[in-house]
Design a protein around this motif. Structure first.
Motif, PDB file in Angstrom:
ATOM      1  N   ASN A 198      41.486 106.784  81.523  1.00 31.83           N
ATOM      2  CA  ASN A 198      42.272 106.753  82.764  1.00 31.83           C
ATOM      3  C   ASN A 198      43.204 105.548  82.741  1.00 31.83           C
ATOM      4  OD1 ASN A 198      43.359 106.941  85.283  1.00 31.83           O
ATOM      5  ND2 ASN A 198      41.450 106.596  86.410  1.00 31.83           N
ATOM      6  N   LYS A 199      44.392 105.757  82.191  1.00 35.30           N
ATOM      7  CA  LYS A 199      45.320 104.642  82.013  1.00 35.30           C
ATOM      8  C   LYS A 199      46.039 104.253  83.295  1.00 35.30           C
ATOM      9  CE  LYS A 199      46.051 105.777  77.142  1.00 35.30           C
ATOM     10  NZ  LYS A 199      45.024 106.829  77.124  1.00 35.30           N
ATOM     11  N   THR A 200      45.892 105.044  84.356  1.00 31.51           N
ATOM     12  CA  THR A 200      46.560 104.732  85.625  1.00 31.51           C
ATOM     13  C   THR A 200      45.637 104.017  86.610  1.00 31.51           C
ATOM     14  OG1 THR A 200      46.008 106.901  86.550  1.00 31.51           O
ATOM     15  CG2 THR A 200      48.113 106.706  85.372  1.00 31.51           C
ATOM     16  N   LEU A 201      44.415 103.716  86.172  1.00 33.82           N
ATOM     17  CA  LEU A 201      43.482 102.994  87.028  1.00 33.82           C
ATOM     18  C   LEU A 201      44.091 101.667  87.470  1.00 33.82           C
ATOM     19  CD1 LEU A 201      40.499 102.803  88.113  1.00 33.82           C
ATOM     20  CD2 LEU A 201      40.010 101.510  86.011  1.00 33.82           C
ATOM     21  N   GLN A 202      43.998 101.357  88.760  1.00 35.16           N
ATOM     22  CA  GLN A 202      44.539 100.098  89.270  1.00 35.16           C
ATOM     23  C   GLN A 202      43.435  99.073  89.458  1.00 35.16           C
ATOM     24  OE1 GLN A 202      47.725 101.784  92.349  1.00 35.16           O
ATOM     25  NE2 GLN A 202      47.852  99.565  92.163  1.00 35.16           N
ATOM     26  N   GLY A 203      43.795  97.816  89.253  1.00 32.02           N
ATOM     27  CA  GLY A 203      42.831  96.734  89.411  1.00 32.02           C
ATOM     28  C   GLY A 203      43.445  95.426  88.941  1.00 32.02           C
ATOM     29  N   THR A 204      42.653  94.620  88.256  1.00 29.07           N
ATOM     30  CA  THR A 204      43.114  93.348  87.706  1.00 29.07           C
ATOM     31  C   THR A 204      43.309  93.515  86.206  1.00 29.07           C
ATOM     32  OG1 THR A 204      41.920  92.089  89.382  1.00 29.07           O
ATOM     33  CG2 THR A 204      42.590  90.912  87.401  1.00 29.07           C
ATOM     34  N   VAL A 205      44.517  93.266  85.720  1.00 25.68           N
ATOM     35  CA  VAL A 205      44.808  93.453  84.294  1.00 25.68           C
ATOM     36  C   VAL A 205      43.904  92.545  83.464  1.00 25.68           C
ATOM     37  CG1 VAL A 205      46.545  93.253  82.482  1.00 25.68           C
ATOM     38  CG2 VAL A 205      47.204  94.061  84.775  1.00 25.68           C
ATOM     39  N   ASN A 206      43.206  93.131  82.472  1.00 30.60           N
ATOM     40  CA  ASN A 206      42.368  92.324  81.587  1.00 30.60           C
ATOM     41  C   ASN A 206      42.579  92.632  80.117  1.00 30.60           C
ATOM     42  OD1 ASN A 206      40.581  94.646  81.013  1.00 30.60           O
ATOM     43  ND2 ASN A 206      39.834  94.330  83.108  1.00 30.60           N
ATOM     44  N   GLN A 207      43.385  93.670  79.810  1.00 31.14           N
ATOM     45  CA  GLN A 207      43.655  94.019  78.418  1.00 31.14           C
ATOM     46  C   GLN A 207      45.085  94.527  78.287  1.00 31.14           C
ATOM     47  OE1 GLN A 207      40.025  95.879  76.297  1.00 31.14           O
ATOM     48  NE2 GLN A 207      39.759  96.521  78.414  1.00 31.14           N
ATOM     49  N   ILE A 208      45.669  94.315  77.119  1.00 33.93           N
ATOM     50  CA  ILE A 208      47.024  94.801  76.861  1.00 33.93           C
ATOM     51  C   ILE A 208      47.097  95.429  75.475  1.00 33.93           C
ATOM     52  CG2 ILE A 208      48.074  93.015  78.321  1.00 33.93           C
ATOM     53  CD1 ILE A 208      49.013  91.683  75.633  1.00 33.93           C
ATOM     54  N   TYR A 209      48.111  96.257  75.285  1.00 35.79           N
ATOM     55  CA  TYR A 209      48.456  96.777  73.960  1.00 35.79           C
ATOM     56  C   TYR A 209      49.972  96.694  73.823  1.00 35.79           C
ATOM     57  CZ  TYR A 209      49.895 100.154  70.440  1.00 35.79           C
ATOM     58  OH  TYR A 209      50.528 100.749  69.381  1.00 35.79           O
ATOM     59  N   TYR A 210      50.439  96.266  72.638  1.00 38.58           N
ATOM     60  CA  TYR A 210      51.889  96.130  72.451  1.00 38.58           C
ATOM     61  C   TYR A 210      52.357  96.934  71.247  1.00 38.58           C
ATOM     62  CZ  TYR A 210      56.533  94.180  71.805  1.00 38.58           C
ATOM     63  OH  TYR A 210      57.893  94.046  71.667  1.00 38.58           O
ATOM     64  N   ASP A 211      53.376  97.749  71.472  1.00 40.70           N
ATOM     65  CA  ASP A 211      54.031  98.519  70.421  1.00 40.70           C
ATOM     66  C   ASP A 211      55.460  97.987  70.282  1.00 40.70           C
ATOM     67  OD1 ASP A 211      55.190 100.317  68.711  1.00 40.70           O
ATOM     68  OD2 ASP A 211      54.647 102.107  69.853  1.00 40.70           O
ATOM     69  N   PRO A 212      55.795  97.315  69.167  1.00 37.27           N
ATOM     70  CA  PRO A 212      57.129  96.727  69.036  1.00 37.27           C
ATOM     71  C   PRO A 212      58.242  97.750  68.867  1.00 37.27           C
ATOM     72  CG  PRO A 212      55.916  96.465  66.991  1.00 37.27           C
ATOM     73  CD  PRO A 212      54.949  97.027  68.000  1.00 37.27           C
ATOM     74  N   PRO A 224      43.479  97.455  83.374  1.00 34.99           N
ATOM     75  CA  PRO A 224      44.056  98.513  84.207  1.00 34.99           C
ATOM     76  C   PRO A 224      45.428  98.108  84.709  1.00 34.99           C
ATOM     77  CG  PRO A 224      42.405  97.281  85.432  1.00 34.99           C
ATOM     78  CD  PRO A 224      42.379  96.739  84.033  1.00 34.99           C
ATOM     79  N   THR A 225      46.121  99.013  85.366  1.00 36.14           N
ATOM     80  CA  THR A 225      47.427  98.649  85.921  1.00 36.14           C
ATOM     81  C   THR A 225      47.215  97.654  87.058  1.00 36.14           C
ATOM     82  OG1 THR A 225      47.475 100.413  87.579  1.00 36.14           O
ATOM     83  CG2 THR A 225      48.301 100.936  85.371  1.00 36.14           C
ATOM     84  N   SER A 226      48.213  96.819  87.288  1.00 39.00           N
ATOM     85  CA  SER A 226      48.084  95.769  88.291  1.00 39.00           C
ATOM     86  C   SER A 226      48.018  96.353  89.701  1.00 39.00           C
ATOM     87  CB  SER A 226      49.255  94.798  88.201  1.00 39.00           C
ATOM     88  OG  SER A 226      49.090  93.739  89.126  1.00 39.00           O
ATOM     89  N   SER A 227      47.191  95.735  90.533  1.00 36.51           N
ATOM     90  CA  SER A 227      47.102  96.148  91.931  1.00 36.51           C
ATOM     91  C   SER A 227      47.939  95.254  92.837  1.00 36.51           C
ATOM     92  CB  SER A 227      45.635  96.117  92.396  1.00 36.51           C
ATOM     93  OG  SER A 227      45.105  94.807  92.251  1.00 36.51           O
ATOM     94  N   ASN A 228      48.623  94.254  92.251  1.00 36.01           N
ATOM     95  CA  ASN A 228      49.486  93.404  93.070  1.00 36.01           C
ATOM     96  C   ASN A 228      50.771  93.092  92.311  1.00 36.01           C
ATOM     97  OD1 ASN A 228      49.470  90.545  91.817  1.00 36.01           O
ATOM     98  ND2 ASN A 228      47.299  91.111  91.834  1.00 36.01           N
ATOM     99  N   CYS A 229      51.760  92.593  93.044  1.00 36.24           N
ATOM    100  CA  CYS A 229      53.069  92.334  92.451  1.00 36.24           C
ATOM    101  C   CYS A 229      53.297  90.869  92.121  1.00 36.24           C
ATOM    102  CB  CYS A 229      54.179  92.814  93.395  1.00 36.24           C
ATOM    103  SG  CYS A 229      54.248  91.889  94.958  1.00 36.24           S
ATOM    104  N   THR A 230      52.285  90.016  92.344  1.00 36.19           N
ATOM    105  CA  THR A 230      52.487  88.579  92.142  1.00 36.19           C
ATOM    106  C   THR A 230      51.934  88.071  90.814  1.00 36.19           C
ATOM    107  OG1 THR A 230      50.457  88.111  93.385  1.00 36.19           O
ATOM    108  CG2 THR A 230      52.534  88.096  94.611  1.00 36.19           C
ATOM    109  N   ASP A 231      51.059  88.850  90.162  1.00 32.27           N
ATOM    110  CA  ASP A 231      50.563  88.435  88.849  1.00 32.27           C
ATOM    111  C   ASP A 231      51.676  88.522  87.806  1.00 32.27           C
ATOM    112  OD1 ASP A 231      48.072  87.891  89.781  1.00 32.27           O
ATOM    113  OD2 ASP A 231      47.086  89.634  88.895  1.00 32.27           O
ATOM    114  N   VAL A 232      51.636  87.604  86.865  1.00 32.23           N
ATOM    115  CA  VAL A 232      52.588  87.587  85.747  1.00 32.23           C
ATOM    116  C   VAL A 232      51.788  87.574  84.457  1.00 32.23           C
ATOM    117  CG1 VAL A 232      54.401  86.256  84.586  1.00 32.23           C
ATOM    118  CG2 VAL A 232      54.335  86.361  87.091  1.00 32.23           C
TER     119      VAL A 232
END
Length: 313
Positions: A198-212, A224-232
């Motif tokens: 479930n890649k659309t789950l919202q919460g606190t981001v704790n993992q990333i993947y990068y494809d150059p 998961p996807t961010s649940s707020n707009c202030t995290d960077v």
């Protein structure tokens, strides 16, 4: 004995090519390089540098980037003209309650803000509105687009001047909260990210993947996807080396790499100019210069060794 106290020695694109052609005896010291030879040599120089990008970490290529989160967004395209991200950002807050439709906003500080900067304002509806700075005073900024919702005193304001260019590889990442706390993030492998159900789950981001990718942008996926707009999301990444397009462009390398660049380009140009007889001499020199400067190209670290031997164990 007098010294110059100058440390800015460099060579531009055409000077590098000239030194390389001089080294193999293809042109004389004062000879003008024919246009077709110059163009071919410039292509070889750029291809050589792009090939060197695959060698590993070049410490001067490390940059820190800031990717602004959008609630519910799974992927961010990083590169000029794409999603909001920048190397250098300025952070402040709204200093007085602002109603919807306002364009003149009271902020805590404008010291790091410039006219035409991109500006993101945290709205009370939980979104970040992006526009540009039209003007500023010591306590206010005027924005190009009026607020679409109210913004309470204390809401976050972010600005930046220059957008992030495409990262070649991400080495590490942190989630920075509005309280300026950095939380380390795990980096997915491609398979691990694709296996997430479930890649659309919202919460606190704790993992990333990068494809150059291979175009003008890379794709950062968050989980998961961010649940707020202030995290960077702050990424430590390797940037792509700059092309040498113009005759006056300098190589995107420290000074200590110039000798290796000139001699390795000279080796590449030998066959084209019928100078194969020089390869036995030049190739070992070019390889040595490259190995020497590459061995210096790492971050100094300290290794602590302790003895935990217990004679009574």
């Amino acid at each position: 004995m007098a010294v110059s106290s100058s440390t800015d020695f460099t060579l531009n694109r055409n000077q590098i090519i000239t030194r390389a052609l001089n080294t193999i005896g293809a042109i004389g010291p004062a000879q003008i390089i024919p246009a077709e030879i110059l163009a071919y040599s410039a292509d070889m120089l750029n291809m050589m540098i792009k090939h060197w990008e695959s060698q590993g970490i070049h410490i001067w290529r490390h940059e820190v980037g800031n990717v602004f989160m959008v609630p519910g967004q799974t992927q961010y395209n990083l590169g000029t003209g794409y999603d909001k991200a920048a190397n250098s950002i300025f952070r402040t807050t709204i200093s007085a309650d602002e109603a919807a439709a306002q364009t003149v906003l009271s902020v805590t500080s404008t010291s790091g803000i410039s006219t035409s900067d991109q500006v993101g304002i945290e709205l009370d509806d939980g979104t970040m509105q992006w526009t540009t700075v039209s003007s500023k005073s010591s306590t206010t900024i005027t924005v190009a687009a009026a607020l679409t919702a109210s913004a309470t005193s204390g809401n976050q304001v972010y600005t930046y001047t220059t957008q992030l260019t495409r990262p070649l590889r991400i080495e590490s990442a942190h989630r920075r909260t509005k309280d300026i706390l950095d939380v380390p993030l795990s980096i997915f492998s491609r398979k691990d990210y694709l296996d997430m159900p479930n890649k659309t789950l919202q919460g606190t981001v704790n993992q990333i993947y990068y494809d150059p990718n291979r175009d003008t942008y890379g794709t950062l996926s968050v989980y998961p996807t961010s649940s707020n707009c202030t995290d960077v999301i702050r990424i430590d990444y390797l940037r792509t080396l700059s092309d040498l397009d113009l005759t006056t462009d300098n190589a995107d390398f420290p000074q200590e790499w110039l000798l290796a660049i000139v001699y390795n380009l000279a080796v590449l140009l030998c066959p084209t100019h019928g100078k194969d007889n020089k390869l036995n001499t030049l190739a070992p020199m070019a390889d040595r210069y490259l190995q020497e400067v590459s061995s210096y190209d790492h971050e100094p670290t300290i290794v602590n060794i302790t003895n935990d031997w217990n004679p009574n164990a």
